[in-house]
Motif scaffolding. Structure first.
Motif, PDB file in Angstrom:
ATOM      1  N   GLU A 260       0.887  -1.054   0.082  1.00  0.00           N
ATOM      2  CA  GLU A 260       0.028  -0.005   0.050  1.00  0.00           C
ATOM      3  C   GLU A 260       0.992   1.352   0.081  1.00  0.00           C
ATOM      4  OE1 GLU A 260      -2.949   0.080   3.236  1.00  0.00           O
ATOM      5  OE2 GLU A 260      -3.953   1.989   2.293  1.00  0.00           O
ATOM      6  N   TYR A 261       0.539   2.353  -0.907  1.00  0.00           N
ATOM      7  CA  TYR A 261       1.369   3.216  -1.121  1.00  0.00           C
ATOM      8  C   TYR A 261       0.797   4.395  -1.488  1.00  0.00           C
ATOM      9  CZ  TYR A 261       4.206   6.157  -4.424  1.00  0.00           C
ATOM     10  OH  TYR A 261       4.864   7.299  -4.929  1.00  0.00           O
ATOM     11  N   GLN A 262       1.215   5.737  -0.748  1.00  0.00           N
ATOM     12  CA  GLN A 262       0.335   7.044  -0.772  1.00  0.00           C
ATOM     13  C   GLN A 262       1.160   7.887  -1.651  1.00  0.00           C
ATOM     14  OE1 GLN A 262       1.097   5.534   2.403  1.00  0.00           O
ATOM     15  NE2 GLN A 262      -1.043   4.506   2.322  1.00  0.00           N
ATOM     16  N   ALA A 263       0.417   8.738  -2.609  1.00  0.00           N
ATOM     17  CA  ALA A 263       0.727   9.846  -3.176  1.00  0.00           C
ATOM     18  C   ALA A 263       0.134  11.132  -2.649  1.00  0.00           C
ATOM     19  CB  ALA A 263       0.326   9.554  -4.919  1.00  0.00           C
ATOM     20  N   PRO A 264       0.697  12.274  -3.195  1.00  0.00           N
ATOM     21  CA  PRO A 264       0.184  13.547  -2.590  1.00  0.00           C
ATOM     22  C   PRO A 264      -0.923  13.906  -3.242  1.00  0.00           C
ATOM     23  CG  PRO A 264       2.033  13.974  -4.404  1.00  0.00           C
ATOM     24  CD  PRO A 264       2.030  12.523  -3.893  1.00  0.00           C
ATOM     25  N   CYS A 265      -1.974  14.618  -2.462  1.00  0.00           N
ATOM     26  CA  CYS A 265      -2.979  15.262  -3.263  1.00  0.00           C
ATOM     27  C   CYS A 265      -2.747  16.585  -3.976  1.00  0.00           C
ATOM     28  CB  CYS A 265      -4.301  15.349  -2.014  1.00  0.00           C
ATOM     29  SG  CYS A 265      -4.854  13.833  -1.525  1.00  0.00           S
ATOM     30  N   PHE A 266      -1.794  17.404  -3.248  1.00  0.00           N
ATOM     31  CA  PHE A 266      -1.598  18.574  -4.022  1.00  0.00           C
ATOM     32  C   PHE A 266      -0.546  18.014  -5.068  1.00  0.00           C
ATOM     33  CE2 PHE A 266      -2.157  20.760   0.172  1.00  0.00           C
ATOM     34  CZ  PHE A 266      -3.460  21.607  -0.191  1.00  0.00           C
ATOM     35  N   VAL A 267      -1.079  18.431  -6.357  1.00  0.00           N
ATOM     36  CA  VAL A 267       0.024  18.357  -7.517  1.00  0.00           C
ATOM     37  C   VAL A 267       0.142  19.415  -8.322  1.00  0.00           C
ATOM     38  CG1 VAL A 267      -0.645  15.603  -7.282  1.00  0.00           C
ATOM     39  CG2 VAL A 267      -1.739  17.103  -8.901  1.00  0.00           C
TER      40      VAL A 267
ATOM     41  N   TYR B  35       2.151   9.249  -9.884  1.00  0.00           N
ATOM     42  CA  TYR B  35       3.348   9.097  -8.531  1.00  0.00           C
ATOM     43  C   TYR B  35       3.499   7.485  -8.126  1.00  0.00           C
ATOM     44  CZ  TYR B  35       3.192  14.076  -7.925  1.00  0.00           C
ATOM     45  OH  TYR B  35       3.472  15.381  -8.385  1.00  0.00           O
ATOM     46  N   ALA B  36       2.445   6.923  -8.694  1.00  0.00           N
ATOM     47  CA  ALA B  36       2.571   5.235  -8.227  1.00  0.00           C
ATOM     48  C   ALA B  36       3.637   4.851  -9.467  1.00  0.00           C
ATOM     49  CB  ALA B  36       1.370   4.729  -8.559  1.00  0.00           C
ATOM     50  N   GLU B  37       3.485   5.299 -10.551  1.00  0.00           N
ATOM     51  CA  GLU B  37       4.550   4.870 -11.593  1.00  0.00           C
ATOM     52  C   GLU B  37       6.008   5.263 -11.194  1.00  0.00           C
ATOM     53  OE1 GLU B  37       3.690   5.325 -15.849  1.00  0.00           O
ATOM     54  OE2 GLU B  37       2.040   6.149 -15.532  1.00  0.00           O
ATOM     55  N   ALA B  38       6.035   6.381 -10.216  1.00  0.00           N
ATOM     56  CA  ALA B  38       7.739   6.536  -9.823  1.00  0.00           C
ATOM     57  C   ALA B  38       7.777   5.823  -8.938  1.00  0.00           C
ATOM     58  CB  ALA B  38       7.451   8.223  -9.394  1.00  0.00           C
ATOM     59  N   ALA B  39       7.118   5.099  -8.090  1.00  0.00           N
ATOM     60  CA  ALA B  39       7.444   3.969  -7.131  1.00  0.00           C
ATOM     61  C   ALA B  39       7.550   2.575  -7.544  1.00  0.00           C
ATOM     62  CB  ALA B  39       6.709   4.130  -5.919  1.00  0.00           C
ATOM     63  N   MET B  40       6.911   2.501  -8.951  1.00  0.00           N
ATOM     64  CA  MET B  40       6.999   1.282  -9.507  1.00  0.00           C
ATOM     65  C   MET B  40       8.148   0.498  -9.400  1.00  0.00           C
ATOM     66  SD  MET B  40       7.749  -0.024 -12.670  1.00  0.00           S
ATOM     67  CE  MET B  40       7.845   1.211 -13.682  1.00  0.00           C
ATOM     68  N   PRO B  41       9.225   1.105  -9.864  1.00  0.00           N
ATOM     69  CA  PRO B  41      10.809   0.311  -9.776  1.00  0.00           C
ATOM     70  C   PRO B  41      11.115  -0.127  -8.359  1.00  0.00           C
ATOM     71  CG  PRO B  41      10.917   2.377 -11.282  1.00  0.00           C
ATOM     72  CD  PRO B  41       9.714   2.529 -10.522  1.00  0.00           C
ATOM     73  N   ALA B  42      10.604   0.597  -7.391  1.00  0.00           N
ATOM     74  CA  ALA B  42      11.069   0.303  -6.076  1.00  0.00           C
ATOM     75  C   ALA B  42      10.143  -0.659  -5.564  1.00  0.00           C
ATOM     76  CB  ALA B  42      10.784   1.565  -5.175  1.00  0.00           C
ATOM     77  N   LEU B  43       8.709  -0.685  -5.874  1.00  0.00           N
ATOM     78  CA  LEU B  43       8.011  -1.511  -5.185  1.00  0.00           C
ATOM     79  C   LEU B  43       7.368  -2.536  -5.993  1.00  0.00           C
ATOM     80  CD1 LEU B  43       5.964   1.112  -2.977  1.00  0.00           C
ATOM     81  CD2 LEU B  43       7.636  -0.565  -2.189  1.00  0.00           C
ATOM     82  N   GLU B  44       7.289  -2.555  -7.223  1.00  0.00           N
ATOM     83  CA  GLU B  44       6.958  -3.490  -8.256  1.00  0.00           C
ATOM     84  C   GLU B  44       5.273  -3.911  -8.318  1.00  0.00           C
ATOM     85  OE1 GLU B  44      10.103  -6.286 -10.259  1.00  0.00           O
ATOM     86  OE2 GLU B  44      10.408  -6.497  -8.025  1.00  0.00           O
ATOM     87  N   ARG B  45       4.724  -3.862  -7.219  1.00  0.00           N
ATOM     88  CA  ARG B  45       3.339  -4.129  -7.152  1.00  0.00           C
ATOM     89  C   ARG B  45       3.161  -3.336  -5.944  1.00  0.00           C
ATOM     90  NH1 ARG B  45       3.621 -10.468  -5.986  1.00  0.00           N
ATOM     91  NH2 ARG B  45       5.679  -9.901  -5.302  1.00  0.00           N
ATOM     92  N   LEU B  46       2.178  -2.469  -6.356  1.00  0.00           N
ATOM     93  CA  LEU B  46       1.675  -1.362  -5.381  1.00  0.00           C
ATOM     94  C   LEU B  46       0.049  -1.076  -5.448  1.00  0.00           C
ATOM     95  CD1 LEU B  46       3.040   2.109  -6.312  1.00  0.00           C
ATOM     96  CD2 LEU B  46       3.739   0.105  -7.375  1.00  0.00           C
ATOM     97  N   TYR B  47      -0.825  -0.391  -4.544  1.00  0.00           N
ATOM     98  CA  TYR B  47      -1.758  -0.221  -4.619  1.00  0.00           C
ATOM     99  C   TYR B  47      -2.254   0.954  -3.635  1.00  0.00           C
ATOM    100  CZ  TYR B  47      -3.826  -2.167  -0.042  1.00  0.00           C
ATOM    101  OH  TYR B  47      -4.158  -2.447   1.008  1.00  0.00           O
ATOM    102  N   THR B  48      -3.463   1.380  -3.852  1.00  0.00           N
ATOM    103  CA  THR B  48      -4.197   2.518  -2.734  1.00  0.00           C
ATOM    104  C   THR B  48      -5.340   2.432  -2.966  1.00  0.00           C
ATOM    105  OG1 THR B  48      -3.468   4.893  -1.853  1.00  0.00           O
ATOM    106  CG2 THR B  48      -4.423   4.624  -4.191  1.00  0.00           C
ATOM    107  N   ILE B  49      -6.102   3.016  -1.862  1.00  0.00           N
ATOM    108  CA  ILE B  49      -7.709   3.605  -1.893  1.00  0.00           C
ATOM    109  C   ILE B  49      -7.454   4.994  -1.235  1.00  0.00           C
ATOM    110  CG2 ILE B  49      -9.898   2.981  -1.274  1.00  0.00           C
ATOM    111  CD1 ILE B  49      -9.237   0.327  -0.281  1.00  0.00           C
TER     112      ILE B  49
END
Ligand code: 4AD
Ligand code: MG
Length: 443
Positions: free
Chosen positions: A164-171, A200-214
């Protein structure tokens, strides 16, 4: 002041013949000068409680008679099995106290007749009093179904080793096009509320490989429709080393898992709302067909719907298309001109992109949008320039391609839309506690 016993447990027969203490709110009451009936409700159900003046004494009797709808009470008494009562049980009151009274000059405003007209003339009144409407049976059931949908999404991804991974709301930039961006003043600059976690999930994709959020996503949707909110809950996933078909398979498995979870956890809530459980079982048990965009356009044109190749499908078209679907269907290979820059053009025919929407049956339409990402630096720069989008806010995104880019993809699922469809709601605002649309930010 802990609460030990819930009404649902009493109605299940766990306390027959015992002396217990219940805490709750007055749902209805009636009686005479000698006997008084109160239907007490809590978060788990309702039970009829009966007070006889001779047993409880004059003070308690008068206090109970004066307790208006939604007054909060503590009641002690004996549980009787009683076939004629709702739920099969009745509480014979021995003592009671009013914890929070209701002022007779401002009685609880949500009446039965207002609720019966919830989707008619009383809609705005009920939205103005949303904070009170939440206590009524229908909303309570919707919120419980919603909670199970959230739980099912978490368990689906966590059981498959997603992080589970969080991205910013202000972009600083758009994901889904500029027309639905909310602009926010940001210390002398402009910022936007995020439309999606994806970049922002794509930015972490090489670090985590499988990620999600709600998380909440924001869209400045001016028109009020049955399926649009300005603030909605978005379940999103991203996987490295996967393309459109792997991502689609996760979307299908997730929606089937949510359907199965509702059957397991919320059978009674769904039945109370009048939902046919066989339908939900069908959505849980059967595979979801795939259909190309072009085929959908031909089908619609064959049905006499005015639609041109190249348009994204709006609600009016999806409604017609999905009315007779038995299960959700994927539409794939939309024209490149209908989709945002991040979608990967199909190497076999770059007029199309490797993407999918999942359309729910019964006229509900799109619940998922996703696909494979443009993952090489050269291709993403071409796509950004083609759309006349400034590169600057996306430099971090382009860097993902500059440093060891890999094929990857993901999807976003509209959680409120899924709740609306699976509960059979007429309108998306029925499934979220405080709906936000172009005309409403209160209460
Ligand atoms: O199709 P959308 O716009 O796709 C994206 O945002 C991608 N970036 C997701 C991704 O690939 N990670 O939105 C995804 C879903 C839609 O299918 C719909 O279910 C829901 O989000 N959605 C809304 N739900 C309620 N109100 C709105 N205004 C919505 N806009 C989108
Ligand atoms: Mg979409």
């Amino acid at each position: 002041m802990q609460k030990d016993i819930f009404i649902g447990e009493v109605q299940s027969g766990h306390y027959d013949g015992q002396k217990i203490e219940l805490k709750g709110w007055v749902n209805r009451s009636r009686g005479s000068k000698k006997i008084w009936f109160i239907v007490l409700r809590d978060s788990t159900g309702r039970i009829q409680c009966v007070a006889k003046k001779d047993t409880v004494g004059e003070d308690i009797f008068d206090a109970l008679r004066g307790a208006l709808i939604e007054s909060s009470l503590i009641i002690r008494g004996i549980v009787n099995v009683d076939e004629r009562s709702e739920g099969g049980h009745e509480l014979v009151i021995e003592s009671a106290e009013v914890v929070g009274p209701v002022n007779p000059e401002s009685p609880f405003p949500i009446t039965e007749s207002a609720m019966e007209n919830a989707d008619g003339g009383e809609t705005e009144f009920l939205l103005d009093n949303r904070h009170l409407y939440l206590r009524t049976g229908r909303m309570t059931q919707m919120l419980k179904i919603r909670s199970s949908v959230f739980g099912a999404i978490h368990s689906y991804f966590r059981d498959r080793d997603f992080t589970e991974y969080q991205a910013p709301c202000f972009v600083a930039g758009a994901v889904e096009g500029g027309s639905t961006l909310f602009e926010v003043p940001y210390f002398g600059r402009k910022a936007y509320l995020t439309q999606s976690w994806q970049l922002y999930a794509e930015a972490a994709m090489p670090a985590l490989e499988r990620l999600y959020t709600i998380a909440p996503s924001f869209r400045a949707e001016k028109s009020r429709t049955r399926r649009h909110l300005t603030e909605f809950w978005h379940a999103e996933m991203e996987i490295a080393w996967g393309g459109n078909s792997e991502v689609m398979q996760h979307g299908e498995n997730l929606v089937r898992h949510i359907s199965r979870t509702l059957i397991d956890e919320r059978e009674s809530e769904l039945s109370n709302l009048g939902r046919d459980l066989d339908l939900i079982a069908r959505y849980a048990d059967n595979p979801y067909p795939r259909m190309r965009y072009d085929e959908a356009i031909e089908t619609l044109q064959g049905m006499g719907v005015a639609v041109e190749w190249g348009q994204d499908l709006d609600y009016s078209k999806e409604k017609v298309l999905t009315q007779d679907f038995e299960v959700p269907h994927f539409l794939t290979h939309y024209p490149k001109i209908a989709k945002p820059f991040y979608h990967r053009p199909d190497p076999d025919d770059p007029k199309y992109v490797l993407c999918h929407d999942l359309l729910a049956p019964e006229g509900y339409g799109e619940i998922i949008g996703g696909g494979e990402r443009t993952w090489s630096e050269k291709e993403i720069l071409e796509r950004i320039d083609e759309e006349n989008t400034p590169r600057e806010p996306y430099e971090f995104y382009i860097d993902v391609r500059r440093y060891g880019g890999v094929p990857h993809g993901g999807f976003g699922l509209g959680v409120d839309r899924v709740c609306s469809w699976l509960s059979g709601a007429d309108h998306i605002r029925e499934v979220i506690p405080f709906p936000r649309d172009s005309r409403r930010v209160t209460p």
